[in-house]
Design an enzyme around this catalytic site. Structure first.
Site, short mmCIF file in Angstrom:
data_model
loop_
_atom_site.label_atom_id
_atom_site.label_comp_id
_atom_site.label_asym_id
_atom_site.label_seq_id
_atom_site.Cartn_x
_atom_site.Cartn_y
_atom_site.Cartn_z
N PRO A 43 0.81 -1.37 0.28
CA PRO A 43 -0.06 -0.23 -0.08
C PRO A 43 0.93 1.21 -0.05
CG PRO A 43 -0.12 -1.04 2.02
CD PRO A 43 0.61 -1.83 1.38
N ARG B 42 4.70 11.03 -1.77
CA ARG B 42 4.43 10.89 -0.51
C ARG B 42 5.72 10.84 0.33
NH1 ARG B 42 4.25 5.68 2.06
NH2 ARG B 42 3.26 6.24 4.26
N ASN C 70 8.11 -5.80 -1.12
CA ASN C 70 8.04 -4.51 -0.28
C ASN C 70 6.45 -4.50 0.44
OD1 ASN C 70 7.78 -2.23 1.07
ND2 ASN C 70 9.14 -1.07 -0.50
N HIS D 244 12.59 -2.84 1.74
CA HIS D 244 12.16 -1.53 2.32
C HIS D 244 12.96 -0.32 1.87
CE1 HIS D 244 9.15 -3.63 4.89
NE2 HIS D 244 10.14 -4.38 5.27
N ARG E 240 12.97 3.73 12.89
CA ARG E 240 11.85 4.71 12.49
C ARG E 240 10.79 4.31 13.89
NH1 ARG E 240 9.07 4.35 7.20
NH2 ARG E 240 7.98 6.20 8.10
#
Length: 154
Positions: free
Chosen positions: A13, A21, A75, A101, A108
């Protein structure tokens, strides 16, 4: 073309929005740019490159890869951290699976540090941006050829 020459590259997604983005995290290259990198990384292989925002569609493609592909690069994006369905589908494969990734999830937010997909992956490449896809495709192809008893060409 032998089965060992077909690599599925599946994208989860929001990856359709690459380049737009959060470019400070995911970079400015588009998914089309990444597809071109994958094809260039294994010019003698057939690359089946797909993206979906729908978990079930990704599961269907993993099932399809069972009978067609010699390796799979995925991914899973946000599904990395949530999808037991992807894990279960990946566990049905008897081919190399490379989890890829763009960013480094371990560096993160806390919730991104757990990957269900890693439990079924042969290897994981993260934090190298689009270059990680090139490495993932080359690794997938090499592992597939080694399993088939052939020599690695890329």
């Amino acid at each position: 073309m032998a089965r060992s020459d077909i690599i599925y590259v599946l994208n989860g997604p929001n990856l359709n929005l690459l380049g737009q983005r959060e470019p400070e995290i995911y970079g400015r290259q588009t998914l089309s740019d990444i597809e071109a990198l994958c094809r260039a990384a294994a010019p003698d292989a057939e690359i089946v490159f797909r993206q979906s925002n729908h978990e079930g569609e990704l599961v269907d493609w993993i099932h399809e890869a069972r009978g067609k592909a010699s390796a799979l690069v995925i991914n899973p994006a946000a599904f990395t951290h949530t999808s037991v369905a992807l894990l279960d589908a990946l566990k049905t494969l008897d081919i190399p699976v490379i989890e890829c990734h763009l960013s480094n999830p371990a560096a993160r937010e806390e919730f991104r540090r757990h990957s269900y997909v890693s439990l079924a992956a042969t290897g994981v490449i993260s934090g190298l941006g689009p270059h990680g896809y090139e490495l993932a495709v080359r690794a997938a192809l090499r592992l597939a050829q080694e399993r088939a008893g052939g020599s690695a060409r890329s």
